[in-house]
Design a protein around this motif. Structure first.
Motif, PDB file in Angstrom:
ATOM      1  N   ASP A 164       0.764  -1.042  -0.144  1.00 16.22           N
ATOM      2  CA  ASP A 164      -0.081   0.029  -0.124  1.00 16.22           C
ATOM      3  C   ASP A 164       0.766   1.243  -0.046  1.00 16.22           C
ATOM      4  OD1 ASP A 164      -2.278   1.596   0.071  1.00 16.22           O
ATOM      5  OD2 ASP A 164      -2.588   1.681   2.142  1.00 16.22           O
ATOM      6  N   ILE A 165       0.413   2.170  -0.866  1.00 15.83           N
ATOM      7  CA  ILE A 165       1.034   3.477  -0.969  1.00 15.83           C
ATOM      8  C   ILE A 165       0.335   4.543  -0.439  1.00 15.83           C
ATOM      9  CG2 ILE A 165       2.438   5.018  -2.496  1.00 15.83           C
ATOM     10  CD1 ILE A 165       3.271   2.830  -4.272  1.00 15.83           C
ATOM     11  N   LYS A 166       0.884   5.285   0.519  1.00 15.19           N
ATOM     12  CA  LYS A 166       0.025   6.436   1.014  1.00 15.19           C
ATOM     13  C   LYS A 166       0.807   7.731   0.461  1.00 15.19           C
ATOM     14  CE  LYS A 166      -1.298   4.323   5.176  1.00 15.19           C
ATOM     15  NZ  LYS A 166      -0.933   2.704   4.927  1.00 15.19           N
ATOM     16  N   PRO A 167      -0.140   8.332  -0.476  1.00 15.74           N
ATOM     17  CA  PRO A 167       0.221   9.775  -0.931  1.00 15.74           C
ATOM     18  C   PRO A 167       0.322  10.556  -0.103  1.00 15.74           C
ATOM     19  CG  PRO A 167      -1.116   8.584  -2.523  1.00 15.74           C
ATOM     20  CD  PRO A 167      -1.288   7.819  -1.071  1.00 15.74           C
ATOM     21  N   ASN A 168       1.111  11.888  -0.340  1.00 12.98           N
ATOM     22  CA  ASN A 168       1.042  12.825   0.552  1.00 12.98           C
ATOM     23  C   ASN A 168       0.065  13.622   0.406  1.00 12.98           C
ATOM     24  OD1 ASN A 168       1.816  15.255   1.901  1.00 12.98           O
ATOM     25  ND2 ASN A 168       3.760  14.900   1.448  1.00 12.98           N
ATOM     26  N   ALA A 169      -0.816  14.094   1.659  1.00 14.18           N
ATOM     27  CA  ALA A 169      -1.952  14.775   1.542  1.00 14.18           C
ATOM     28  C   ALA A 169      -1.894  16.115   1.098  1.00 14.18           C
ATOM     29  CB  ALA A 169      -2.560  14.633   2.889  1.00 14.18           C
ATOM     30  N   ASP A 170      -0.776  16.734   1.162  1.00 12.47           N
ATOM     31  CA  ASP A 170      -0.542  18.034   0.816  1.00 12.47           C
ATOM     32  C   ASP A 170      -0.177  18.023  -0.773  1.00 12.47           C
ATOM     33  OD1 ASP A 170       0.520  20.537   0.076  1.00 12.47           O
ATOM     34  OD2 ASP A 170       1.152  21.107   1.923  1.00 12.47           O
ATOM     35  N   LYS A 171      -0.858  18.641  -1.664  1.00 13.26           N
ATOM     36  CA  LYS A 171      -0.586  18.746  -3.193  1.00 13.26           C
ATOM     37  C   LYS A 171       0.764  19.491  -3.595  1.00 13.26           C
ATOM     38  CE  LYS A 171      -5.406  18.214  -4.485  1.00 13.26           C
ATOM     39  NZ  LYS A 171      -6.491  19.041  -5.226  1.00 13.26           N
ATOM     40  N   THR A 172       1.036  20.333  -2.676  1.00 12.29           N
ATOM     41  CA  THR A 172       2.282  21.076  -2.830  1.00 12.29           C
ATOM     42  C   THR A 172       3.608  20.416  -2.320  1.00 12.29           C
ATOM     43  OG1 THR A 172       2.249  22.266  -0.918  1.00 12.29           O
ATOM     44  CG2 THR A 172       0.719  23.239  -2.483  1.00 12.29           C
ATOM     45  N   LYS A 173       3.493  19.267  -1.960  1.00 12.80           N
ATOM     46  CA  LYS A 173       4.880  18.619  -1.586  1.00 12.80           C
ATOM     47  C   LYS A 173       5.074  17.291  -2.261  1.00 12.80           C
ATOM     48  CE  LYS A 173       4.728  20.504   3.377  1.00 12.80           C
ATOM     49  NZ  LYS A 173       4.373  20.073   4.674  1.00 12.80           N
ATOM     50  N   GLY A 174       6.326  17.081  -2.536  1.00 14.77           N
ATOM     51  CA  GLY A 174       6.752  15.957  -3.367  1.00 14.77           C
ATOM     52  C   GLY A 174       6.617  14.933  -2.404  1.00 14.77           C
ATOM     53  N   SER A 175       6.863  13.562  -3.011  1.00 17.36           N
ATOM     54  CA  SER A 175       6.866  12.200  -2.137  1.00 17.36           C
ATOM     55  C   SER A 175       8.080  11.398  -2.818  1.00 17.36           C
ATOM     56  CB  SER A 175       5.539  11.428  -2.534  1.00 17.36           C
ATOM     57  OG  SER A 175       4.461  12.257  -1.978  1.00 17.36           O
ATOM     58  N   HIS A 176       8.476  10.333  -2.092  1.00 17.76           N
ATOM     59  CA  HIS A 176       9.654   9.646  -2.655  1.00 17.76           C
ATOM     60  C   HIS A 176       8.870   8.682  -3.553  1.00 17.76           C
ATOM     61  CE1 HIS A 176      13.123  11.443  -0.507  1.00 17.76           C
ATOM     62  NE2 HIS A 176      12.203  11.700   0.652  1.00 17.76           N
ATOM     63  N   THR A 177       7.785   8.250  -3.257  1.00 20.39           N
ATOM     64  CA  THR A 177       7.131   7.000  -4.008  1.00 20.39           C
ATOM     65  C   THR A 177       5.788   7.858  -4.620  1.00 20.39           C
ATOM     66  OG1 THR A 177       8.106   5.494  -2.330  1.00 20.39           O
ATOM     67  CG2 THR A 177       6.394   4.841  -3.835  1.00 20.39           C
ATOM     68  N   VAL A 178       5.513   7.466  -5.789  1.00 22.82           N
ATOM     69  CA  VAL A 178       4.496   8.042  -6.625  1.00 22.82           C
ATOM     70  C   VAL A 178       3.612   6.640  -7.417  1.00 22.82           C
ATOM     71  CG1 VAL A 178       3.684   9.177  -8.600  1.00 22.82           C
ATOM     72  CG2 VAL A 178       5.419  10.297  -7.028  1.00 22.82           C
ATOM     73  N   GLU A 179       2.404   7.155  -7.201  1.00 24.53           N
ATOM     74  CA  GLU A 179       1.580   5.890  -7.846  1.00 24.53           C
ATOM     75  C   GLU A 179       0.828   6.664  -9.014  1.00 24.53           C
ATOM     76  OE1 GLU A 179      -1.174   2.052  -6.414  1.00 24.53           O
ATOM     77  OE2 GLU A 179      -1.189   4.009  -5.334  1.00 24.53           O
ATOM     78  N   LEU A 180       0.732   5.846 -10.095  1.00 21.94           N
ATOM     79  CA  LEU A 180       0.046   6.619 -11.369  1.00 21.94           C
ATOM     80  C   LEU A 180      -0.903   5.494 -11.600  1.00 21.94           C
ATOM     81  CD1 LEU A 180       2.843   8.207 -13.228  1.00 21.94           C
ATOM     82  CD2 LEU A 180       1.307   9.288 -11.565  1.00 21.94           C
TER      83      LEU A 180
END
Length: 254
Positions: free
Chosen positions: A113-129
């Protein structure tokens, strides 16, 4: 010659040195000072994507270890008897399909399970598309939380370049990837996925060279409030193209 009581002060200015670092050699700068309200505007009758993880409380995207279940028990796997009595299909572990410097793009979705960042303005180390179907605009791309991703006609994909900065990026936050990064696609050719260095030296995810963005007025998964704005913003398709415009949408003020 220095006279008594005189002091000479030499000031060395190092301003801007952190900005000289190239994309990927440092983490994306913090945007904690930006407070962006979510505007509740209009939304077409598009059902929310319920496939996302839902929990967006994590500070950074990460791969969480799934909780054990009956289907994961050794006895169930060995005998092929899960809760339904049938054989349990094994998870397919994605492999690295492409590497762009410090970012690894995998062949398919993550098995955890990947939990995206709640804040759209901050990046993440793991991205799911994820490729997501919509009856009005066709198949478009969302992040792991079901949030719509857009492309901008004023950008270029050959070579990839974002032309949305400053106040534009406040309204249309770029999807950022941090170092080291991993991208897990579902329904998207991993060879089409990459990133581009922005003017502020952060790194923005691209699909077929097109930088992708959120829209600040999309309040919940499935919202496509940015579709067709100014005739230049469209939900991005899995091939990086524009999705279909909706007649009479977005709404215009008289």
């Amino acid at each position: 010659m220095m006279t008594p009581g005189t002091k000479t002060i030499i000031v060395v200015t190092l301003a801007g040195l952190t900005g000289l670092a190239g994309c990927g050699s440092q983490k994306a700068p913090s945007t904690d000072a930006i407070q962006l309200p979510i505007a509740l505007t209009r939304s077409p009758d598009a059902p929310p994507n319920t496939d996302g993880p839902g929990d967006l409380t994590g500070a950074d995207a990460s791969e969480a270890t799934p909780s054990p279940s009956a289907s994961d028990s050794p006895n169930a796997s060995a005998t092929g008897q899960g809760s339904g009595g049938g054989e349990t299909a094994p998870d397919v572990t994605p492999t690295v399909a492409k590497t762009q410097r410090w970012v690894k793009i995998f062949s398919g979705p993550s098995t955890t399970d990947i939990k995206p960042n709640a804040d759209k303005t901050k990046g993440s180390h793991t991205v799911e598309l994820n490729a997501t179907d919509n009856a009005q605009i066709g198949t478009y791309v969302t992040d792991g939380a079901g949030r719509t991703l857009y492309r901008f006609d004023n950008d270029t994909n050959k070579p990839p370049k974002s032309n949305c900065n400053g106040s534009c990026a406040t309204a249309w936050p770029p999807l950022l990837i941090k170092s080291p990064g991993k991208i897990f696609p579902s329904g998207i050719d991993p060879k089409l996925i990459g990133y581009v260095e922005r003017a502020d030296h952060t790194c923005q995810v691209t699909i077929n060279g097109w930088p992708v963005y959120y829209f600040i007025a999309d309040a919940k998964p499935g919202d496509i409030n940015g579709q067709g704005i100014n005739g230049k913003w469209f939900a991005v398709s899995p091939t990086g193209g524009k999705t279909k415009a909706i007649p009479g949408f977005p709404l215009k003020n008289n």
